[in-house]
Design a protein around this motif. Structure first.
Motif, PDB file in Angstrom:
ATOM      1  N   LEU A   1       0.832  -1.191   0.000  1.00  0.00           N
ATOM      2  CA  LEU A   1       0.000   0.000   0.000  1.00  0.00           C
ATOM      3  C   LEU A   1       0.871   1.246   0.000  1.00  0.00           C
ATOM      4  CD1 LEU A   1      -2.835   1.350   0.344  1.00  0.00           C
ATOM      5  CD2 LEU A   1      -2.439   1.164   2.821  1.00  0.00           C
ATOM      6  N   VAL A   2       0.438   2.263  -0.749  1.00  0.00           N
ATOM      7  CA  VAL A   2       1.120   3.548  -0.756  1.00  0.00           C
ATOM      8  C   VAL A   2       0.264   4.602  -0.053  1.00  0.00           C
ATOM      9  CG1 VAL A   2       2.047   5.390  -2.202  1.00  0.00           C
ATOM     10  CG2 VAL A   2       2.301   2.994  -2.913  1.00  0.00           C
ATOM     11  N   ALA A   3      -0.989   4.722  -0.491  1.00  0.00           N
ATOM     12  CA  ALA A   3      -1.874   5.746   0.053  1.00  0.00           C
ATOM     13  C   ALA A   3      -3.307   5.359  -0.235  1.00  0.00           C
ATOM     14  CB  ALA A   3      -1.564   7.107  -0.555  1.00  0.00           C
TER      15      ALA A   3
ATOM     16  N   SER B   1      -4.880   8.615   3.892  1.00  0.00           N
ATOM     17  CA  SER B   1      -3.928   7.902   4.744  1.00  0.00           C
ATOM     18  C   SER B   1      -2.720   7.537   3.898  1.00  0.00           C
ATOM     19  CB  SER B   1      -4.556   6.654   5.359  1.00  0.00           C
ATOM     20  OG  SER B   1      -4.994   5.758   4.349  1.00  0.00           O
ATOM     21  N   TYR B   2      -1.558   7.520   4.546  1.00  0.00           N
ATOM     22  CA  TYR B   2      -0.305   7.245   3.841  1.00  0.00           C
ATOM     23  C   TYR B   2       0.557   6.305   4.668  1.00  0.00           C
ATOM     24  CZ  TYR B   2      -1.622  11.486   1.314  1.00  0.00           C
ATOM     25  OH  TYR B   2      -2.293  12.425   0.572  1.00  0.00           O
ATOM     26  N   VAL B   3       1.303   5.472   3.952  1.00  0.00           N
ATOM     27  CA  VAL B   3       2.305   4.693   4.663  1.00  0.00           C
ATOM     28  C   VAL B   3       3.503   5.605   4.907  1.00  0.00           C
ATOM     29  CG1 VAL B   3       1.514   2.501   3.721  1.00  0.00           C
ATOM     30  CG2 VAL B   3       3.295   3.810   2.529  1.00  0.00           C
ATOM     31  N   ASP B   4       4.379   5.168   5.789  1.00  0.00           N
ATOM     32  CA  ASP B   4       5.450   6.051   6.239  1.00  0.00           C
ATOM     33  C   ASP B   4       6.304   6.598   5.095  1.00  0.00           C
ATOM     34  OD1 ASP B   4       6.187   4.439   9.452  1.00  0.00           O
ATOM     35  OD2 ASP B   4       4.674   5.897   8.854  1.00  0.00           O
ATOM     36  N   PHE B   5       6.657   5.761   4.122  1.00  0.00           N
ATOM     37  CA  PHE B   5       7.576   6.232   3.078  1.00  0.00           C
ATOM     38  C   PHE B   5       6.923   7.264   2.165  1.00  0.00           C
ATOM     39  CE2 PHE B   5       5.624   4.132  -0.458  1.00  0.00           C
ATOM     40  CZ  PHE B   5       5.235   2.870  -0.048  1.00  0.00           C
ATOM     41  N   ALA B   6       5.601   7.349   2.189  1.00  0.00           N
ATOM     42  CA  ALA B   6       4.894   8.287   1.325  1.00  0.00           C
ATOM     43  C   ALA B   6       4.576   9.610   2.016  1.00  0.00           C
ATOM     44  CB  ALA B   6       3.602   7.653   0.820  1.00  0.00           C
ATOM     45  N   LYS B   7       4.607   9.616   3.322  1.00  0.00           N
ATOM     46  CA  LYS B   7       4.228  10.822   4.065  1.00  0.00           C
ATOM     47  C   LYS B   7       5.174  11.975   3.745  1.00  0.00           C
ATOM     48  CE  LYS B   7       2.108   8.382   7.951  1.00  0.00           C
ATOM     49  NZ  LYS B   7       2.205   8.007   9.383  1.00  0.00           N
TER      50      LYS B   7
ATOM     51  N   ARG C   1       5.763  13.311   0.957  1.00  0.00           N
ATOM     52  CA  ARG C   1       6.232  13.326  -0.435  1.00  0.00           C
ATOM     53  C   ARG C   1       5.111  13.067  -1.429  1.00  0.00           C
ATOM     54  NH1 ARG C   1      10.023   9.648  -2.326  1.00  0.00           N
ATOM     55  NH2 ARG C   1       9.194   7.974  -0.989  1.00  0.00           N
ATOM     56  N   PHE C   2       4.167  12.218  -1.066  1.00  0.00           N
ATOM     57  CA  PHE C   2       3.089  11.827  -1.972  1.00  0.00           C
ATOM     58  C   PHE C   2       1.764  12.417  -1.497  1.00  0.00           C
ATOM     59  CE2 PHE C   2       5.188   7.479  -3.194  1.00  0.00           C
ATOM     60  CZ  PHE C   2       6.306   8.166  -3.654  1.00  0.00           C
ATOM     61  N   THR C   3       0.882  12.721  -2.449  1.00  0.00           N
ATOM     62  CA  THR C   3      -0.446  13.220  -2.124  1.00  0.00           C
ATOM     63  C   THR C   3      -1.477  12.503  -2.986  1.00  0.00           C
ATOM     64  OG1 THR C   3       0.437  15.412  -1.589  1.00  0.00           O
ATOM     65  CG2 THR C   3      -1.944  15.227  -1.961  1.00  0.00           C
ATOM     66  N   ILE C   4      -2.455  11.893  -2.326  1.00  0.00           N
ATOM     67  CA  ILE C   4      -3.542  11.240  -3.043  1.00  0.00           C
ATOM     68  C   ILE C   4      -4.751  12.155  -3.041  1.00  0.00           C
ATOM     69  CG2 ILE C   4      -4.414  10.025  -0.986  1.00  0.00           C
ATOM     70  CD1 ILE C   4      -5.095   7.660  -2.846  1.00  0.00           C
ATOM     71  N   SER C   5      -5.472  12.166  -4.156  1.00  0.00           N
ATOM     72  CA  SER C   5      -6.691  12.968  -4.242  1.00  0.00           C
ATOM     73  C   SER C   5      -7.664  12.266  -5.182  1.00  0.00           C
ATOM     74  CB  SER C   5      -6.386  14.388  -4.730  1.00  0.00           C
ATOM     75  OG  SER C   5      -5.806  14.356  -6.021  1.00  0.00           O
ATOM     76  N   ARG C   6      -8.918  12.636  -5.067  1.00  0.00           N
ATOM     77  CA  ARG C   6      -9.924  12.046  -5.941  1.00  0.00           C
ATOM     78  C   ARG C   6     -10.832  13.137  -6.479  1.00  0.00           C
ATOM     79  NH1 ARG C   6     -13.278   7.790  -2.502  1.00  0.00           N
ATOM     80  NH2 ARG C   6     -14.705   7.815  -4.287  1.00  0.00           N
ATOM     81  N   ASP C   7     -11.258  12.971  -7.702  1.00  0.00           N
ATOM     82  CA  ASP C   7     -12.183  13.889  -8.354  1.00  0.00           C
ATOM     83  C   ASP C   7     -13.385  13.053  -8.773  1.00  0.00           C
ATOM     84  OD1 ASP C   7     -13.600  15.564 -10.044  1.00  0.00           O
ATOM     85  OD2 ASP C   7     -11.790  16.489 -10.863  1.00  0.00           O
ATOM     86  N   ASN C   8     -14.397  13.035  -7.932  1.00  0.00           N
ATOM     87  CA  ASN C   8     -15.554  12.185  -8.215  1.00  0.00           C
ATOM     88  C   ASN C   8     -16.265  12.558  -9.513  1.00  0.00           C
ATOM     89  OD1 ASN C   8     -15.028  10.646  -5.975  1.00  0.00           O
ATOM     90  ND2 ASN C   8     -16.798  11.324  -4.805  1.00  0.00           N
TER      91      ASN C   8
END
Length: 115
Positions: free
Chosen positions: A47-49, A58-64, A66-73
């Motif tokens: 899992l990444v995010a 939510s993010y796993v430690d290595f992604a916090k 640095r990574f950003t998850i978003s959704r556009d419904n």
């Protein structure tokens, strides 16, 4: 049945950025969870995010940080913005979605971080 198609992968130098997209063939508004996973050669998928239908991330430690998850419904798309990429981020990245009945997976997009 909804299909998920990832795009945006490629070759990037260490420290660079990529934005992955996951487009659904149908509505994602019923997906109570959407996530990004990755699988490096010889390793298990991890899992990444993740992001809920309410936008809780939510993010796993290595992604916090640095990574950003978003959704556009309305666009039926989920994104993963990846910054400060490292060689160890090299992997196939997969989109995953869950609704009340099923799990959905995309085919993956390759991300290679190398100079």
């Amino acid at each position: 049945q909804v299909q998920l198609v990832e795009s945006g992968g490629g070759l990037v130098q260490p420290g660079g950025s990529l934005r992955l997209s996951c487009a659904a063939s149908g509505s994602i508004s019923t997906f109570y969870y959407l996530g990004w996973y990755r699988q490096a050669p010889g390793k298990q998928r991890e899992l990444v995010a993740g992001i809920s239908n309410g936008g809780v991330t939510s993010y796993v430690d290595f992604a916090k940080g640095r990574f950003t998850i978003s959704r556009d419904n309305p666009e039926n798309t989920v994104y993963l913005q990846m910054n400060s990429l490292k060689p160890e981020d090299t992997a196939v990245y997969y989109c995953h979605g869950k609704d009340a009945s099923l799990d959905y997976w995309g085919q993956g997009t390759q991300v290679t971080v190398s100079s």
